[in-house]
Structure formats: structure tokens, C-alpha cells
Design a protein around this motif. Structure first.
Motif: not given
Length: 97
Positions: A42, A44-46, A51, A70
Motif C-alpha cells: 500500500d 499510501s500506507g505504512s 494496511d 497486503e
């Protein structure tokens, strides 16, 4: 997890039914993707958090019509088996004998 296990079993059963060890079979094998979860997918995630993103194009079959990359692993990030790993183990593998 339940839906992932069902999808793993259904899709693997399809491969087995089409196996070239059966008369008229056209398939010489298959592979499960992915062994472990892909936490980094992701954008835009960590990379340190599991996520719900990491979405692959094309829409997915289970359970929400979205490929959440993920969460594709047969085992989680700590290598704990998911139900899908057990479902894969329940599929009878054909033999040429």
C-alpha cells in the motif's frame, strides 16, 4: 480468512481437475501467490503497518471484489499459518501412477 481459504481451495481444485495426469488434462501445475503477506504494497500506507490497501488492478473475487495485496499470504507477517494454508493442504494432489 475464511474467504481466502475458500478461494485457495476452489482455485486449486480447478487446477487439479485440469491436470495433465488426467485424460484430456491441459494443466501441468500451478502456484499459490503469495507465501507471506506483503505489508509494503500500500503506497499510501505504512510499511510497518498491515494496511487494507495495496490494491491490484482488475478487481478481485474474494471477499470484497478487491485484491488487497497486503493480505495475500498463506502465513502472516510472523509466519503464523492462515486457514488458506490448511485449505491448500486438504486438496488431493493427482498422481501419474
Amino acid at each position: 480468512e475464511v474467504d481466502q481459504a475458500e478461494a485457495t481451495k476452489v482455485l486449486t481444485d480447478e487446477i487439479v481437475k485440469a491436470s495433465s495426469v488426467h485424460p484430456g488434462g491441459v494443466c501441468i501445475g500451478g502456484i499459490i501467490f503469495e507465501f507471506a503477506d506483503e505489508w509494503w504494497k500500500d503506497g499510501s500506507g505504512s510499511p510497518d503497518v498491515h494496511d487494507v490497501g495495496g490494491i491490484s488492478p482488475g478487481g478481485g473475487p474474494y471477499p470484497d471484489r478487491t485484491f488487497n495485496e497486503e493480505w495475500w499470504g498463506l502465513v502472516d507477517i510472523d509466519r503464523n499459518p492462515r486457514r488458506a494454508l490448511s485449505a491448500l493442504g486438504e486438496v488431493a494432489i493427482p498422481s501419474a501412477r
